[in-house]
Design a protein around this motif. Sequence first.
Motif, PDB file in Angstrom:
ATOM      1  N   LYS A 139     -44.406 -30.534 -49.133  1.00 24.56           N
ATOM      2  CA  LYS A 139     -45.645 -30.012 -49.715  1.00 24.56           C
ATOM      3  C   LYS A 139     -46.866 -30.306 -48.840  1.00 24.56           C
ATOM      4  O   LYS A 139     -47.788 -29.512 -48.780  1.00 24.56           O
ATOM      5  CB  LYS A 139     -45.862 -30.597 -51.122  1.00 24.56           C
ATOM      6  CG  LYS A 139     -44.793 -30.168 -52.138  1.00 24.56           C
ATOM      7  CD  LYS A 139     -44.975 -28.735 -52.624  1.00 24.56           C
ATOM      8  CE  LYS A 139     -43.854 -28.351 -53.580  1.00 24.56           C
ATOM      9  NZ  LYS A 139     -43.830 -26.938 -53.953  1.00 24.56           N
ATOM     10  N   ASP A 140     -46.867 -31.454 -48.168  1.00 19.59           N
ATOM     11  CA  ASP A 140     -48.014 -31.797 -47.328  1.00 19.59           C
ATOM     12  C   ASP A 140     -47.758 -31.577 -45.837  1.00 19.59           C
ATOM     13  O   ASP A 140     -48.517 -32.047 -44.998  1.00 19.59           O
ATOM     14  CB  ASP A 140     -48.410 -33.269 -47.554  1.00 19.59           C
ATOM     15  CG  ASP A 140     -48.767 -33.525 -49.008  1.00 19.59           C
ATOM     16  OD1 ASP A 140     -49.433 -32.653 -49.601  1.00 19.59           O
ATOM     17  OD2 ASP A 140     -48.377 -34.585 -49.532  1.00 19.59           O
ATOM     18  N   CYS A 141     -46.673 -30.901 -45.534  1.00 16.54           N
ATOM     19  CA  CYS A 141     -46.311 -30.710 -44.121  1.00 16.54           C
ATOM     20  C   CYS A 141     -46.751 -29.333 -43.639  1.00 16.54           C
ATOM     21  O   CYS A 141     -46.323 -28.318 -44.183  1.00 16.54           O
ATOM     22  CB  CYS A 141     -44.798 -30.843 -43.939  1.00 16.54           C
ATOM     23  SG  CYS A 141     -44.161 -32.494 -44.267  1.00 16.54           S
ATOM     24  N   LYS A 142     -47.589 -29.326 -42.618  1.00 14.96           N
ATOM     25  CA  LYS A 142     -47.968 -28.054 -41.992  1.00 14.96           C
ATOM     26  C   LYS A 142     -46.968 -27.680 -40.897  1.00 14.96           C
ATOM     27  O   LYS A 142     -46.740 -26.515 -40.628  1.00 14.96           O
ATOM     28  CB  LYS A 142     -49.363 -28.185 -41.361  1.00 14.96           C
ATOM     29  CG  LYS A 142     -50.486 -28.510 -42.314  1.00 14.96           C
ATOM     30  CD  LYS A 142     -51.054 -27.271 -42.969  1.00 14.96           C
ATOM     31  CE  LYS A 142     -51.846 -26.426 -41.950  1.00 14.96           C
ATOM     32  NZ  LYS A 142     -52.252 -25.140 -42.543  1.00 14.96           N
ATOM     33  N   HIS A 143     -46.417 -28.694 -40.249  1.00 12.11           N
ATOM     34  CA  HIS A 143     -45.557 -28.469 -39.076  1.00 12.11           C
ATOM     35  C   HIS A 143     -44.353 -29.402 -39.144  1.00 12.11           C
ATOM     36  O   HIS A 143     -44.502 -30.601 -39.409  1.00 12.11           O
ATOM     37  CB  HIS A 143     -46.358 -28.755 -37.799  1.00 12.11           C
ATOM     38  CG  HIS A 143     -45.589 -28.540 -36.536  1.00 12.11           C
ATOM     39  ND1 HIS A 143     -44.658 -29.446 -36.064  1.00 12.11           N
ATOM     40  CD2 HIS A 143     -45.615 -27.523 -35.633  1.00 12.11           C
ATOM     41  CE1 HIS A 143     -44.149 -28.977 -34.926  1.00 12.11           C
ATOM     42  NE2 HIS A 143     -44.710 -27.822 -34.643  1.00 12.11           N
ATOM     43  N   VAL A 144     -43.187 -28.841 -38.913  1.00  7.69           N
ATOM     44  CA  VAL A 144     -41.953 -29.626 -38.946  1.00  7.69           C
ATOM     45  C   VAL A 144     -41.113 -29.256 -37.728  1.00  7.69           C
ATOM     46  O   VAL A 144     -41.033 -28.077 -37.366  1.00  7.69           O
ATOM     47  CB  VAL A 144     -41.166 -29.308 -40.245  1.00  7.69           C
ATOM     48  CG1 VAL A 144     -39.762 -29.879 -40.199  1.00  7.69           C
ATOM     49  CG2 VAL A 144     -41.904 -29.845 -41.464  1.00  7.69           C
ATOM     50  N   PHE A 145     -40.498 -30.256 -37.122  1.00 10.51           N
ATOM     51  CA  PHE A 145     -39.495 -29.977 -36.088  1.00 10.51           C
ATOM     52  C   PHE A 145     -38.107 -30.056 -36.708  1.00 10.51           C
ATOM     53  O   PHE A 145     -37.817 -30.963 -37.493  1.00 10.51           O
ATOM     54  CB  PHE A 145     -39.575 -31.001 -34.944  1.00 10.51           C
ATOM     55  CG  PHE A 145     -40.647 -30.717 -33.931  1.00 10.51           C
ATOM     56  CD1 PHE A 145     -40.711 -29.483 -33.285  1.00 10.51           C
ATOM     57  CD2 PHE A 145     -41.589 -31.695 -33.599  1.00 10.51           C
ATOM     58  CE1 PHE A 145     -41.703 -29.228 -32.334  1.00 10.51           C
ATOM     59  CE2 PHE A 145     -42.581 -31.440 -32.652  1.00 10.51           C
ATOM     60  CZ  PHE A 145     -42.637 -30.202 -32.014  1.00 10.51           C
ATOM     61  N   LYS A 146     -37.258 -29.091 -36.333  1.00 10.56           N
ATOM     62  CA  LYS A 146     -35.872 -29.101 -36.825  1.00 10.56           C
ATOM     63  C   LYS A 146     -34.952 -29.436 -35.658  1.00 10.56           C
ATOM     64  O   LYS A 146     -34.933 -28.737 -34.639  1.00 10.56           O
ATOM     65  CB  LYS A 146     -35.520 -27.725 -37.395  1.00 10.56           C
ATOM     66  CG  LYS A 146     -34.295 -27.716 -38.294  1.00 10.56           C
ATOM     67  CD  LYS A 146     -34.108 -26.319 -38.902  1.00 10.56           C
ATOM     68  CE  LYS A 146     -33.496 -26.368 -40.289  1.00 10.56           C
ATOM     69  NZ  LYS A 146     -33.499 -25.030 -40.929  1.00 10.56           N
ATOM     70  N   LEU A 147     -34.202 -30.504 -35.828  1.00  9.72           N
ATOM     71  CA  LEU A 147     -33.287 -30.944 -34.773  1.00  9.72           C
ATOM     72  C   LEU A 147     -31.852 -30.656 -35.185  1.00  9.72           C
ATOM     73  O   LEU A 147     -31.462 -30.911 -36.333  1.00  9.72           O
ATOM     74  CB  LEU A 147     -33.457 -32.453 -34.520  1.00  9.72           C
ATOM     75  CG  LEU A 147     -34.803 -32.891 -33.930  1.00  9.72           C
ATOM     76  CD1 LEU A 147     -34.881 -34.419 -33.878  1.00  9.72           C
ATOM     77  CD2 LEU A 147     -34.998 -32.306 -32.527  1.00  9.72           C
ATOM     78  N   ASP A 148     -31.087 -30.134 -34.246  1.00  7.74           N
ATOM     79  CA  ASP A 148     -29.703 -29.748 -34.510  1.00  7.74           C
ATOM     80  C   ASP A 148     -28.765 -30.847 -34.016  1.00  7.74           C
ATOM     81  O   ASP A 148     -28.729 -31.142 -32.816  1.00  7.74           O
ATOM     82  CB  ASP A 148     -29.427 -28.426 -33.781  1.00  7.74           C
ATOM     83  CG  ASP A 148     -28.079 -27.838 -34.126  1.00  7.74           C
ATOM     84  OD1 ASP A 148     -27.176 -28.614 -34.540  1.00  7.74           O
ATOM     85  OD2 ASP A 148     -27.916 -26.624 -33.989  1.00  7.74           O
ATOM     86  N   PRO A 149     -28.003 -31.463 -34.914  1.00  2.00           N
ATOM     87  CA  PRO A 149     -27.136 -32.579 -34.499  1.00  2.00           C
ATOM     88  C   PRO A 149     -26.073 -32.155 -33.490  1.00  2.00           C
ATOM     89  O   PRO A 149     -25.521 -33.006 -32.790  1.00  2.00           O
ATOM     90  CB  PRO A 149     -26.451 -33.026 -35.806  1.00  2.00           C
ATOM     91  CG  PRO A 149     -27.060 -32.261 -36.906  1.00  2.00           C
ATOM     92  CD  PRO A 149     -27.876 -31.144 -36.345  1.00  2.00           C
ATOM     93  N   ALA A 150     -25.793 -30.847 -33.415  1.00  2.00           N
ATOM     94  CA  ALA A 150     -24.757 -30.385 -32.488  1.00  2.00           C
ATOM     95  C   ALA A 150     -25.308 -30.124 -31.089  1.00  2.00           C
ATOM     96  O   ALA A 150     -24.561 -29.762 -30.189  1.00  2.00           O
ATOM     97  CB  ALA A 150     -24.099 -29.117 -33.045  1.00  2.00           C
ATOM     98  N   LYS A 151     -26.633 -30.286 -30.922  1.00  2.00           N
ATOM     99  CA  LYS A 151     -27.221 -30.031 -29.600  1.00  2.00           C
ATOM    100  C   LYS A 151     -27.651 -31.337 -28.934  1.00  2.00           C
ATOM    101  O   LYS A 151     -28.049 -32.284 -29.606  1.00  2.00           O
ATOM    102  CB  LYS A 151     -28.436 -29.106 -29.730  1.00  2.00           C
ATOM    103  CG  LYS A 151     -28.053 -27.673 -30.085  1.00  2.00           C
ATOM    104  CD  LYS A 151     -29.280 -26.767 -30.083  1.00  2.00           C
ATOM    105  CE  LYS A 151     -28.899 -25.341 -30.499  1.00  2.00           C
ATOM    106  NZ  LYS A 151     -30.090 -24.549 -30.859  1.00  2.00           N
ATOM    107  N   GLU A 152     -27.582 -31.337 -27.602  1.00  2.00           N
ATOM    108  CA  GLU A 152     -27.976 -32.522 -26.819  1.00  2.00           C
ATOM    109  C   GLU A 152     -29.494 -32.596 -26.678  1.00  2.00           C
ATOM    110  O   GLU A 152     -30.147 -31.573 -26.462  1.00  2.00           O
ATOM    111  CB  GLU A 152     -27.401 -32.421 -25.388  1.00  2.00           C
ATOM    112  CG  GLU A 152     -25.888 -32.364 -25.312  1.00  2.00           C
ATOM    113  CD  GLU A 152     -25.254 -33.723 -25.577  1.00  2.00           C
ATOM    114  OE1 GLU A 152     -25.905 -34.753 -25.268  1.00  2.00           O
ATOM    115  OE2 GLU A 152     -24.136 -33.751 -26.123  1.00  2.00           O
TER     116      GLU A 152
END
Lengths: 222, 222
Positions: free
Chosen positions: B3-16
């Motif tokens: 709710k208070d997040c304007k920006h989020v990074f998404k990290l993929d566990p299958a990627k280095e």
Amino acid sequence: MLKDCKHVFKLDPAKEISDADLAAICESETDAIIIGGTDNITEDNVLNLMARVRRFSVSVALEITSTEAVVPGFDHYFIPAVFNTTDMKWQHGLMLEALAEYGHLLDYDEVSLLPYIIMNPECKAFRKAEGKVVAPEMVPHYINMMDKLYQTPYIYIEYSGTYGSPEVMQMVRENASHSHVIYGGGITSKEEAREMAQYSDTIVVGNIIYDSSKKALRTIIK
Amino acid sequence: MLKDCKHVFKLDPAKEISDADLAAICESETDAIIIGGTDNITEDNVLNLMARVRRFSVSVALEITSTEAVVPGFDHYFIPAVFNTTDMKWQHGLMLEALAEYGHLLDYDEVSLLPYIIMNPECKAFRKAEGKVVAPEMVPHYINMMDKLYQTPYIYIEYSGTYGSPEVMQMVRENASHSHVIYGGGITSKEEAREMAQYSDTIVVGNIIYDSSKKALRTIIK
């Protein structure tokens, strides 16, 4: 609209009811009338029944089960979503088609989602909605999912035509902390009404109206 | 949690990702990290990535896409529900199986439904979730249904790997009055981040991290 309703009568537009019986139902202490059914719902029979109920002051809502029978003039509209269907059509596929056709006419303040779990595999609604049987041990998971993840305003436990399991309803009650719980199915007496009212916020009484309006009136507990 | 997040990074566990790049991402001005991906998600690679991210103070959530990779210790958990799937499995069939297995371990205050519309038919997530193509004219109906009927807390518009249509996102913005709108897909620059932030409450930036962490950092707009 159902938040303050302890007791609701459900009238089926495809079934006959005499003026005297209808007057007794509509002038009773019930909190509201829902018009809805599974088969043979037409614009004609919905309009006809609405006009007859509108002679009384009771609130009346339409449950939309056929896009051919959407009629203006109700106090509220409910759109069912069957959470134990096997086909997305009955979750919200048909709903999206209806919104594409009628969405521009809707005042969303007057429309609510009616999220169903259909518990009785023998009933017409279960077969029509291509239901998946919900084993008792799965009931808490359905309720937690709807109550805490989807956070649906309502959860409608539908036994349609048969009286439900108090054990199942107790699990519903224990796991629903957010959603308003509606119970429907097989209530024919004050005792049954009392029992199911323990486990739900609203009880819906339908079929018995057509067997005996006198018995139906006795299900109104306050 | 978003709710208070304007920006989020998404990290993929299958990627280095190198330690230096991970540190730059986690020490950035982003509001949160979500760990999640479509393929090859295992308990091992989720645990490993969580442990590496936990060295930093940034909030970190797990998006549960495989019941084999549910790991305790995250700040929050998201369970996806794909509203434009053709198979109930991806709406909530798998969710119910997961709740049956892990429900007793859950603190529902730390778990949220993540209701998706996957817009890009070419992406892996669309194919895996057996998506139904959402034509632009259907977008307002999906949004009204989710925002006003289901009243879902979030709506995640996922273009996964491709930059979305501003026209579509404008329709999303205009029709969502209740749900918190999340946009994900193809953001590679500050300009794109700014554009999509106009139409959403949270933007999610993923793939570009693996091409250039420097470029990724430039998507953080405040």
